[in-house]
Scaffold this active site. Structure first.
Site, short mmCIF file in Angstrom:
data_model
loop_
_atom_site.label_atom_id
_atom_site.label_comp_id
_atom_site.label_asym_id
_atom_site.label_seq_id
_atom_site.Cartn_x
_atom_site.Cartn_y
_atom_site.Cartn_z
N ASP A 133 2.37 -9.32 9.20
CA ASP A 133 0.91 -9.37 9.11
C ASP A 133 0.51 -10.84 9.03
O ASP A 133 0.08 -11.35 7.98
CB ASP A 133 0.43 -8.60 7.89
CG ASP A 133 0.71 -7.11 8.00
OD1 ASP A 133 0.30 -6.52 9.02
OD2 ASP A 133 1.34 -6.55 7.10
N MET A 192 0.84 -1.20 0.00
CA MET A 192 0.00 0.00 0.00
C MET A 192 0.88 1.25 0.00
O MET A 192 0.44 2.34 0.37
CB MET A 192 -0.94 0.01 1.20
CG MET A 192 -2.00 -1.06 1.13
SD MET A 192 -3.53 -0.64 1.98
CE MET A 192 -2.93 -0.32 3.63
N GLY A 193 2.13 1.10 -0.44
CA GLY A 193 3.02 2.24 -0.48
C GLY A 193 3.65 2.52 0.87
O GLY A 193 3.66 1.68 1.76
N ALA A 194 4.21 3.74 1.00
CA ALA A 194 4.96 4.12 2.21
C ALA A 194 6.02 3.06 2.50
O ALA A 194 6.16 2.58 3.61
CB ALA A 194 4.02 4.31 3.39
N LEU A 195 6.77 2.69 1.45
CA LEU A 195 7.68 1.56 1.54
C LEU A 195 8.85 1.85 2.48
O LEU A 195 9.36 2.96 2.56
CB LEU A 195 8.20 1.19 0.15
CG LEU A 195 7.16 0.87 -0.92
CD1 LEU A 195 7.84 0.32 -2.17
CD2 LEU A 195 6.11 -0.10 -0.41
N LEU A 210 9.32 -3.16 11.80
CA LEU A 210 9.10 -2.08 10.86
C LEU A 210 7.66 -2.06 10.39
O LEU A 210 7.06 -3.10 10.12
CB LEU A 210 10.03 -2.23 9.65
CG LEU A 210 11.52 -2.06 9.91
CD1 LEU A 210 12.28 -2.09 8.59
CD2 LEU A 210 11.81 -0.77 10.65
N GLY A 253 4.79 -10.18 3.86
CA GLY A 253 5.53 -10.15 5.11
C GLY A 253 4.86 -10.97 6.20
O GLY A 253 3.63 -10.97 6.32
N HIS A 304 9.62 -3.70 3.25
CA HIS A 304 9.21 -3.93 1.87
C HIS A 304 10.42 -4.22 0.99
O HIS A 304 10.35 -5.06 0.07
CB HIS A 304 8.48 -2.69 1.33
CG HIS A 304 7.21 -2.37 2.04
ND1 HIS A 304 7.12 -1.36 2.97
CD2 HIS A 304 5.97 -2.92 1.97
CE1 HIS A 304 5.88 -1.29 3.43
NE2 HIS A 304 5.17 -2.22 2.85
#
Length: 301
Positions: free
Chosen positions: A171, A47-50, A205, A168, A54
């Site tokens: 989650d 969802m971005g904000a890597l 993270l 990952g 990531h």
């Protein structure tokens, strides 16, 4: 194409070319499959904000498909998985930074579609459901969240058509329901879990860590400390794991606990005290105004 095994520890891939940035399905297909050469390909959905977590996923994807394979990174903030009081509009977005991180770690193509591109007919009337697995733990706090996750993951799997999709392990419930969806509905893809990346002090993270004040961040370390305490006594059985983790969290300043549970990763139910084998020790809590999740794998004897 041949399926690979879960990658081990990987190193940063050298940057050999710029990633192609696409925004439509047609442009993505042209960039990701420029010819008919049969090579392995992998997708990392974000969802971005890597961040470095990531990056580890992208590096693992590159290692999985090899030098001649193709790696796609999707960047899409999926509105279906946000609740009415959650931070959809506030969720951090920085596509330029995301593209830089993706290409530096081995991505060939970044697919960053709009909401209208993913849901061209508006909010989908037919969706996948996570069933009982999606109603527990995160699903209790965030009703319908995993239905939104599975719906967009299924769509992106159809669009990207990968041999491998990497997610990952932080989650853990998301990974579990995606693996179950793929198994139950016969998706032709291998789902690979990649270990959680942590700061040196143990903090997992997360894109949401940027919401933490310095004080909140210090308080957040109680979560990983509790998980490590439970993991350290796993040889004594599930009861000892739960007690050690709970004791480490007891009285933790600035932490509002949602749940702490020892879970069977196959169906995401809590294990009994006589359980033996691999389990997930998971925690969710609010630290300040930010909700964080974390987990560790344990082997109960």
């Amino acid at each position: 194409m041949a399926r690979g095994k879960q990658p081990g520890k990987v190193q940063r891939a050298p940057k050999v070319h710029r990633a192609v940035v696409t925004h439509t399905v047609g442009d993505f297909e042209a960039a990701f499959w420029p010819d008919e050469q049969p090579v392995d390909n992998a997708v990392v959905m974000t969802m971005g904000a890597l961040h470095e977590g990531h990056a580890a996923l992208v590096r693992a994807a590159r290692k999985q498909v090899g030098r001649d394979g193709r790696v796609a990174v999707t960047v899409f903030v999926n509105p279906l998985q946000f609740g009415a009081d959650e931070d959809l509009e506030r969720y951090p977005r920085d596509l330029d930074a995301d593209v830089r991180l993706a290409e530096e770690n081995g991505a060939d193509v970044v697919f960053a579609p709009s909401v209208d591109e993913v849901y061209p007919n508006g909010e989908p009337q037919v969706r996948l459901t996570a069933g009982p697995m999606g109603d527990r733990f995160e699903g209790t706090t965030r009703p319908g969240h995993f239905d939104g996750v599975l719906t967009v993951v299924a769509k992106l799997l159809h669009i990207t058509d990968p041999d491998f999709a990497l997610f990952g392990e932080k989650d853990a419930q998301q990974l579990a329901v995606i693996q179950r969806m793929v198994a139950d509905l016969d998706f032709d893809v291998e789902i690979i879990g990649v270990p959680t990346v942590r700061e040196e002090d143990g903090l997992a993270l997360s894109s949401r860590n940027r919401y933490l004040s310095a004080e909140d961040r210090a308080h957040a370390l109680a979560l990983s400390k509790a998980l490590f305490a439970g993991r350290d006594v796993a040889a004594q059985g599930p009861k000892a794991v739960r007690e050690a983790a709970a004791a480490a969290l007891d009285g933790a300043e600035g932490v509002a606990l949602d749940y702490l549970a020892l879970i069977d990763p196959h169906d995401f139910t809590e294990v009994a005290d006589d359980f033996q084998g691999g389990a997930v020790l998971a925690v969710a809590a609010k630290v300040g105004t930010t909700r964080l999740i974390d987990n560790v794998h344990v082997i109960c004897r």
